[in-house]
Design a protein around this motif. Structure first.
Motif, PDB file in Angstrom:
ATOM      1  N   ASN A  18      37.240  54.876  34.361  1.00  0.00           N
ATOM      2  CA  ASN A  18      38.541  54.698  34.479  1.00  0.00           C
ATOM      3  C   ASN A  18      38.723  53.217  34.595  1.00  0.00           C
ATOM      4  O   ASN A  18      38.074  52.532  35.408  1.00  0.00           O
ATOM      5  N   LEU A  19      39.587  52.374  34.023  1.00  0.00           N
ATOM      6  CA  LEU A  19      39.921  51.216  34.206  1.00  0.00           C
ATOM      7  C   LEU A  19      41.432  51.023  34.797  1.00  0.00           C
ATOM      8  O   LEU A  19      42.306  51.707  34.409  1.00  0.00           O
ATOM      9  N   ALA A  20      41.642  49.982  35.605  1.00  0.00           N
ATOM     10  CA  ALA A  20      42.928  49.382  35.882  1.00  0.00           C
ATOM     11  C   ALA A  20      43.393  48.197  35.534  1.00  0.00           C
ATOM     12  O   ALA A  20      42.383  47.163  35.888  1.00  0.00           O
ATOM     13  N   THR A  21      44.486  47.514  35.120  1.00  0.00           N
ATOM     14  CA  THR A  21      44.710  46.288  34.476  1.00  0.00           C
ATOM     15  C   THR A  21      45.832  45.735  35.564  1.00  0.00           C
ATOM     16  O   THR A  21      46.720  46.566  35.570  1.00  0.00           O
ATOM     17  N   GLY A  22      45.863  44.688  35.612  1.00  0.00           N
ATOM     18  CA  GLY A  22      46.776  43.839  36.388  1.00  0.00           C
ATOM     19  C   GLY A  22      46.569  42.390  36.098  1.00  0.00           C
ATOM     20  O   GLY A  22      45.723  41.932  35.879  1.00  0.00           O
ATOM     21  N   ASP A  23      48.022  41.575  36.308  1.00  0.00           N
ATOM     22  CA  ASP A  23      47.911  40.217  36.278  1.00  0.00           C
ATOM     23  C   ASP A  23      47.448  39.470  37.264  1.00  0.00           C
ATOM     24  O   ASP A  23      48.178  38.510  37.703  1.00  0.00           O
ATOM     25  N   ARG A  24      46.351  39.940  37.753  1.00  0.00           N
ATOM     26  CA  ARG A  24      45.818  39.075  38.950  1.00  0.00           C
ATOM     27  C   ARG A  24      44.395  39.418  39.186  1.00  0.00           C
ATOM     28  O   ARG A  24      43.706  40.335  38.785  1.00  0.00           O
ATOM     29  N   PHE A  25      43.627  38.203  39.724  1.00  0.00           N
ATOM     30  CA  PHE A  25      42.291  38.234  39.735  1.00  0.00           C
ATOM     31  C   PHE A  25      42.051  37.786  41.317  1.00  0.00           C
ATOM     32  O   PHE A  25      42.077  36.619  41.505  1.00  0.00           O
ATOM     33  N   ASN A  26      41.406  38.769  42.186  1.00  0.00           N
ATOM     34  CA  ASN A  26      41.515  38.496  43.672  1.00  0.00           C
ATOM     35  C   ASN A  26      40.721  39.334  44.288  1.00  0.00           C
ATOM     36  O   ASN A  26      40.230  40.177  43.612  1.00  0.00           O
ATOM     37  N   GLU A  74      58.297  55.099  29.567  1.00  0.00           N
ATOM     38  CA  GLU A  74      58.291  56.075  28.779  1.00  0.00           C
ATOM     39  C   GLU A  74      57.228  57.102  28.918  1.00  0.00           C
ATOM     40  O   GLU A  74      57.100  57.836  27.835  1.00  0.00           O
ATOM     41  N   CYS A  75      56.550  57.164  29.931  1.00  0.00           N
ATOM     42  CA  CYS A  75      55.329  58.267  30.206  1.00  0.00           C
ATOM     43  C   CYS A  75      55.647  59.016  31.300  1.00  0.00           C
ATOM     44  O   CYS A  75      56.410  58.668  32.007  1.00  0.00           O
ATOM     45  N   THR A  76      55.007  60.107  31.275  1.00  0.00           N
ATOM     46  CA  THR A  76      55.023  61.157  32.401  1.00  0.00           C
ATOM     47  C   THR A  76      53.573  61.111  33.368  1.00  0.00           C
ATOM     48  O   THR A  76      53.602  61.558  34.444  1.00  0.00           O
ATOM     49  N   GLU A  77      52.522  60.421  32.835  1.00  0.00           N
ATOM     50  CA  GLU A  77      51.447  60.102  33.643  1.00  0.00           C
ATOM     51  C   GLU A  77      50.937  58.734  33.772  1.00  0.00           C
ATOM     52  O   GLU A  77      51.465  57.867  33.020  1.00  0.00           O
ATOM     53  N   ASN A  78      50.320  58.226  34.565  1.00  0.00           N
ATOM     54  CA  ASN A  78      50.048  56.636  34.776  1.00  0.00           C
ATOM     55  C   ASN A  78      49.136  56.413  34.084  1.00  0.00           C
ATOM     56  O   ASN A  78      48.827  55.084  33.441  1.00  0.00           O
ATOM     57  N   TYR A  79      48.059  57.322  33.678  1.00  0.00           N
ATOM     58  CA  TYR A  79      46.826  56.621  32.783  1.00  0.00           C
ATOM     59  C   TYR A  79      47.182  56.844  31.391  1.00  0.00           C
ATOM     60  O   TYR A  79      47.701  58.016  31.041  1.00  0.00           O
ATOM     61  N   TYR A  97      30.321  49.759  29.961  1.00  0.00           N
ATOM     62  CA  TYR A  97      30.847  51.086  30.141  1.00  0.00           C
ATOM     63  C   TYR A  97      31.975  51.157  29.209  1.00  0.00           C
ATOM     64  O   TYR A  97      32.490  50.041  28.826  1.00  0.00           O
ATOM     65  N   ALA A  98      32.227  52.304  28.812  1.00  0.00           N
ATOM     66  CA  ALA A  98      33.445  52.409  27.775  1.00  0.00           C
ATOM     67  C   ALA A  98      34.295  53.005  28.786  1.00  0.00           C
ATOM     68  O   ALA A  98      34.313  53.842  29.552  1.00  0.00           O
ATOM     69  N   VAL A  99      35.866  52.594  28.333  1.00  0.00           N
ATOM     70  CA  VAL A  99      36.965  52.833  29.184  1.00  0.00           C
ATOM     71  C   VAL A  99      37.293  54.052  28.571  1.00  0.00           C
ATOM     72  O   VAL A  99      37.801  54.295  27.355  1.00  0.00           O
ATOM     73  N   SER A 100      37.524  55.290  29.378  1.00  0.00           N
ATOM     74  CA  SER A 100      38.031  56.552  29.280  1.00  0.00           C
ATOM     75  C   SER A 100      39.566  56.573  29.179  1.00  0.00           C
ATOM     76  O   SER A 100      40.366  57.143  28.483  1.00  0.00           O
ATOM     77  N   GLN A 101      40.139  55.936  30.243  1.00  0.00           N
ATOM     78  CA  GLN A 101      41.557  55.946  30.487  1.00  0.00           C
ATOM     79  C   GLN A 101      41.942  54.659  31.121  1.00  0.00           C
ATOM     80  O   GLN A 101      41.125  53.994  32.031  1.00  0.00           O
ATOM     81  N   ALA A 102      43.131  53.903  30.863  1.00  0.00           N
ATOM     82  CA  ALA A 102      43.762  52.795  31.676  1.00  0.00           C
ATOM     83  C   ALA A 102      44.992  52.840  32.056  1.00  0.00           C
ATOM     84  O   ALA A 102      45.779  53.583  31.627  1.00  0.00           O
ATOM     85  N   VAL A 103      45.247  52.188  33.160  1.00  0.00           N
ATOM     86  CA  VAL A 103      46.336  52.270  33.967  1.00  0.00           C
ATOM     87  C   VAL A 103      46.869  50.785  34.070  1.00  0.00           C
ATOM     88  O   VAL A 103      45.967  49.876  34.451  1.00  0.00           O
ATOM     89  N   GLN A 104      48.041  50.419  34.302  1.00  0.00           N
ATOM     90  CA  GLN A 104      48.427  49.123  34.785  1.00  0.00           C
ATOM     91  C   GLN A 104      48.675  49.309  36.336  1.00  0.00           C
ATOM     92  O   GLN A 104      49.794  49.787  36.524  1.00  0.00           O
TER      93      GLN A 104
END
Length: 220
Positions: free
Chosen positions: A132-140, A114-119, A89-96
């Motif tokens: 849509n992809l979400a990124t975080g420093d955890r695998f659970n 520094e942004c007004t939108e989260n993605y 899958y291609a990532v269209s937008q990413a959020v932390q």
């Protein structure tokens, strides 16, 4: 030059296997490869797992390798029935999803200061289904995280690097293309067990799809 920023050596292996490698070095404990891939000059930064490693790798690619396009590829976890294990899958937008200033200023979860939108939007050319992809420093397998990811953020995929690379590329005004192969699906048993079981299938898919991915990037 196109530059891959890839978290793990085993994710980078299918790309390296197709490369005519001209040089290899280690900088800040990160392996850097330069060479040709399908007749084009490219570089690879194996950045390591997690957002800080990913940001370092992306910034190095921009500052030291003169990257004008960054490609992030690798495995990722699926969050709903719109994705299937082993597919690209291609990532269209990413959020932390682990960045949260809501209590301070009322912004949505993942909205950078520094942004007004989260993605953050990524470059997209249409060769693969977009998610849509979400990124975080955890695998659970946290139920709390799953609720946040699916209900509040409406993410389809989760990983540990892409959102951080997107932040770096946004500031550098460099297009980021990200392609994820699904290694595990939330709600289908232990994600760790699925991940370990499906890695070989995912890497075989990546090797098979690599030339198509490059063609997709070139269409931008």
């Amino acid at each position: 030059m196109k530059c891959f920023v890839i978290a793990m050596e085993k994710e980078a292996a299918p790309v390296i296997a197709h490369m005519n490698v001209k040089s290899e070095e280690t900088v800040c404990n990160k392996r850097i490869f330069r060479g040709q891939l399908f007749g084009e000059d490219v570089a690879i930064v194996i950045c390591g797992v997690g957002k800080v490693n990913a940001a370092i790798g992306a910034q190095y690619a921009i500052d030291k390798l003169d990257a004008d396009k960054i490609i992030n590829i690798g495995v990722a976890g699926g969050l709903n029935s719109s994705v299937k294990t082993g597919n690209v899958y291609a990532v269209s937008q990413a959020v932390q999803y682990d960045f949260d200033l809501t209590q301070l200023n009322g912004t949505k979860t993942g909205t950078l200061d520094e942004c007004t939108e989260n993605y953050i939007k990524l470059a997209l050319n249409g060769a693969y289904p977009a998610r849509n992809l979400a990124t975080g420093d955890r695998f659970n397998d946290s139920k709390t995280d799953f609720e946040l990811l699916t209900k509040e953020l409406e993410a389809d995929i989760r990983d540990m690097e892409c959102g951080a690379i997107a932040q770096v590329c946004m500031h550098a005004e460099i297009p980021l293309y990200s392609y994820k192969i699904i290694s595990d699906l939330a709600g289908s048993g232990s994600t760790t067990e699925q991940y370990l079981k499906n890695l070989t299938v995912c890497f075989n898919t990546l090797e098979r799809e690599l030339e198509k991915i490059i063609k997709d990037v070139n269409n931008g």
